[in-house]
Design a protein around this motif. Structure first.
Motif, PDB file in Angstrom:
ATOM      1  N   ASP A  37       0.847  -1.193   0.000  1.00 57.85           N
ATOM      2  CA  ASP A  37       0.000   0.000   0.000  1.00 57.85           C
ATOM      3  C   ASP A  37       0.883   1.244   0.000  1.00 57.85           C
ATOM      4  O   ASP A  37       2.117   1.143  -0.047  1.00 57.85           O
ATOM      5  CB  ASP A  37      -0.959   0.020   1.199  1.00 57.85           C
ATOM      6  CG  ASP A  37      -0.243  -0.099   2.538  1.00 57.85           C
ATOM      7  OD1 ASP A  37       0.892   0.422   2.670  1.00 57.85           O
ATOM      8  OD2 ASP A  37      -0.806  -0.703   3.470  1.00 57.85           O
ATOM      9  N   GLY A  38       0.252   2.419   0.053  1.00 58.23           N
ATOM     10  CA  GLY A  38       1.003   3.655  -0.035  1.00 58.23           C
ATOM     11  C   GLY A  38       1.964   3.879   1.111  1.00 58.23           C
ATOM     12  O   GLY A  38       3.111   4.299   0.908  1.00 58.23           O
ATOM     13  N   ILE A  57      -2.391   3.328  -8.415  1.00 57.35           N
ATOM     14  CA  ILE A  57      -3.110   4.495  -7.913  1.00 57.35           C
ATOM     15  C   ILE A  57      -4.092   4.113  -6.820  1.00 57.35           C
ATOM     16  O   ILE A  57      -4.122   4.720  -5.749  1.00 57.35           O
ATOM     17  CB  ILE A  57      -3.848   5.214  -9.059  1.00 57.35           C
ATOM     18  CG1 ILE A  57      -2.857   6.032  -9.885  1.00 57.35           C
ATOM     19  CG2 ILE A  57      -4.926   6.137  -8.503  1.00 57.35           C
ATOM     20  CD1 ILE A  57      -3.512   6.878 -10.954  1.00 57.35           C
ATOM     21  N   ARG A  58      -4.906   3.088  -7.081  1.00 55.71           N
ATOM     22  CA  ARG A  58      -5.947   2.714  -6.134  1.00 55.71           C
ATOM     23  C   ARG A  58      -5.470   1.631  -5.180  1.00 55.71           C
ATOM     24  O   ARG A  58      -5.405   0.451  -5.530  1.00 55.71           O
ATOM     25  CB  ARG A  58      -7.192   2.248  -6.890  1.00 55.71           C
ATOM     26  CG  ARG A  58      -7.882   3.361  -7.647  1.00 55.71           C
ATOM     27  CD  ARG A  58      -9.234   2.917  -8.130  1.00 55.71           C
ATOM     28  NE  ARG A  58     -10.027   4.009  -8.685  1.00 55.71           N
ATOM     29  CZ  ARG A  58     -11.294   3.890  -9.051  1.00 55.71           C
ATOM     30  NH1 ARG A  58     -11.900   2.736  -8.950  1.00 55.71           N
ATOM     31  NH2 ARG A  58     -11.943   4.929  -9.537  1.00 55.71           N
ATOM     32  N   MET A  59      -5.129   2.047  -3.970  1.00 50.86           N
ATOM     33  CA  MET A  59      -4.730   1.117  -2.918  1.00 50.86           C
ATOM     34  C   MET A  59      -5.441   1.532  -1.640  1.00 50.86           C
ATOM     35  O   MET A  59      -5.771   2.706  -1.460  1.00 50.86           O
ATOM     36  CB  MET A  59      -3.211   1.140  -2.718  1.00 50.86           C
ATOM     37  CG  MET A  59      -2.410   0.606  -3.901  1.00 50.86           C
ATOM     38  SD  MET A  59      -0.629   0.508  -3.574  1.00 50.86           S
ATOM     39  CE  MET A  59      -0.200   2.261  -3.562  1.00 50.86           C
ATOM     40  N   GLY A  63      -3.374   6.057  -0.809  1.00 50.51           N
ATOM     41  CA  GLY A  63      -3.326   5.629  -2.199  1.00 50.51           C
ATOM     42  C   GLY A  63      -2.046   6.042  -2.894  1.00 50.51           C
ATOM     43  O   GLY A  63      -1.155   6.669  -2.306  1.00 50.51           O
ATOM     44  N   GLY A  64      -1.968   5.694  -4.175  1.00 50.63           N
ATOM     45  CA  GLY A  64      -0.750   5.943  -4.933  1.00 50.63           C
ATOM     46  C   GLY A  64      -0.424   7.410  -5.155  1.00 50.63           C
ATOM     47  O   GLY A  64       0.747   7.791  -5.191  1.00 50.63           O
ATOM     48  N   ILE A  65      -1.444   8.242  -5.299  1.00 51.30           N
ATOM     49  CA  ILE A  65      -1.191   9.660  -5.543  1.00 51.30           C
ATOM     50  C   ILE A  65      -0.567  10.320  -4.312  1.00 51.30           C
ATOM     51  O   ILE A  65       0.426  11.039  -4.409  1.00 51.30           O
ATOM     52  CB  ILE A  65      -2.489  10.384  -5.958  1.00 51.30           C
ATOM     53  CG1 ILE A  65      -2.935   9.893  -7.340  1.00 51.30           C
ATOM     54  CG2 ILE A  65      -2.287  11.898  -5.971  1.00 51.30           C
ATOM     55  CD1 ILE A  65      -4.248  10.468  -7.815  1.00 51.30           C
ATOM     56  N   GLU A  66      -1.132  10.053  -3.138  1.00 56.13           N
ATOM     57  CA  GLU A  66      -0.584  10.628  -1.909  1.00 56.13           C
ATOM     58  C   GLU A  66       0.800  10.049  -1.614  1.00 56.13           C
ATOM     59  O   GLU A  66       1.705  10.761  -1.171  1.00 56.13           O
ATOM     60  CB  GLU A  66      -1.517  10.367  -0.730  1.00 56.13           C
ATOM     61  CG  GLU A  66      -0.983  10.861   0.611  1.00 56.13           C
ATOM     62  CD  GLU A  66      -0.677  12.352   0.641  1.00 56.13           C
ATOM     63  OE1 GLU A  66       0.205  12.754   1.416  1.00 56.13           O
ATOM     64  OE2 GLU A  66      -1.318  13.115  -0.123  1.00 56.13           O
ATOM     65  N   ALA A  67       0.972   8.748  -1.868  1.00 54.97           N
ATOM     66  CA  ALA A  67       2.280   8.129  -1.656  1.00 54.97           C
ATOM     67  C   ALA A  67       3.325   8.759  -2.573  1.00 54.97           C
ATOM     68  O   ALA A  67       4.458   9.020  -2.155  1.00 54.97           O
ATOM     69  CB  ALA A  67       2.198   6.623  -1.916  1.00 54.97           C
TER      70      ALA A  67
END
Length: 223
Positions: A37-38, A57-59, A63-67
């Motif tokens: 996960d992120g 992206i979707r985790m 999620g992937g964007i914040e990570a």
């Protein structure tokens, strides 16, 4: 040969294992770790310092964007993020790039396309899937309908040639293609790109392209 070290971040075990098998079979690429996960991705990047992260992206949770945003936040961190997703929605493309991702590729890409993407991003180039590039340019075109002026201070100190190079970066041209267009050596283009990034305090070519559109310095169809 320099080995590109890759971390795979995806909440699906089969996806992680599949990408690991595909990439480990490629010369000059080594998968050094996996994240579920992120939060795990951010921690593994700090621990393993990979060259590239393949980021879903979707985790669940982070999620992937914040990570991605957290990973690229440190100026000392040179890890590049290549976002992988099954969704080619504009909002995800735009937000991932705004967060600092260097590339965007759909999960249905072939093994050769995936390996190529990893190498391109590791080398400091920007990469977008062709169909996503068209959608992204369309979104920038929509945004360009709202009148805006170039942001002074952040872009006003570029030379005329640097501004020209920036406009070509925003069109998605590689250094070699820019060199051919301007009839100069590729090394000269690399120098211009480096100076542009320094002057604008940007991380990479992807952020340079976004900056060009968002500030109004470059407009779709009106370079």
């Amino acid at each position: 040969m320099t080995t590109t070290r890759v971390l795979i971040a995806d909440d699906q075990m089969m996806v992680r294992q599949g990408f690991t098998v595909l990439l480990d079979a490629e010369p000059g690429i080594e998968v050094v770790g996996q994240a579920v996960d992120g939060i795990d991705a951010v921690a593994k990047v700090a621990e393993l310092t990979p060259d590239v992260v393949l980021m879903d992206i979707r985790m669940p949770g982070v999620g992937g964007i914040e990570a991605t945003r957290r990973i690229v936040a440190s100026p000392a961190d040179t890890t590049k993020v290549l976002v992988l997703t099954t969704f080619d929605l504009d909002e995800y493309v735009y937000e991932a790039l705004r967060a600092g991702a260097s590339g965007f590729l759909l999960k249905d890409a072939s093994a050769a396309e995936l390996a190529h993407a990893v190498r391109v991003v590791a080398a400091g180039e920007a990469l977008l899937a062709p169909n996503i590039t068209k959608r992204l340019i369309a979104e920038f075109s929509r945004m360009a309908d709202v009148p805006r002026s170039p942001v002074k201070g952040r872009s006003g100190n570029l030379t005329e040639r640097e501004t020209e190079v920036l406009s070509l970066i925003a069109q998605g041209l590689s250094n070699a293609e820019i060199a051919e267009r301007l009839v100069v050596a590729e090394q000269t283009v690399k120098t211009h790109v480096s100076r542009i990034l320094v002057k604008l305090s940007l991380r990479d070519r992807t952020q340079a392209a976004i900056h060009a559109y968002e500030t109004g310095l470059v407009r779709p169809g009106g370079y």
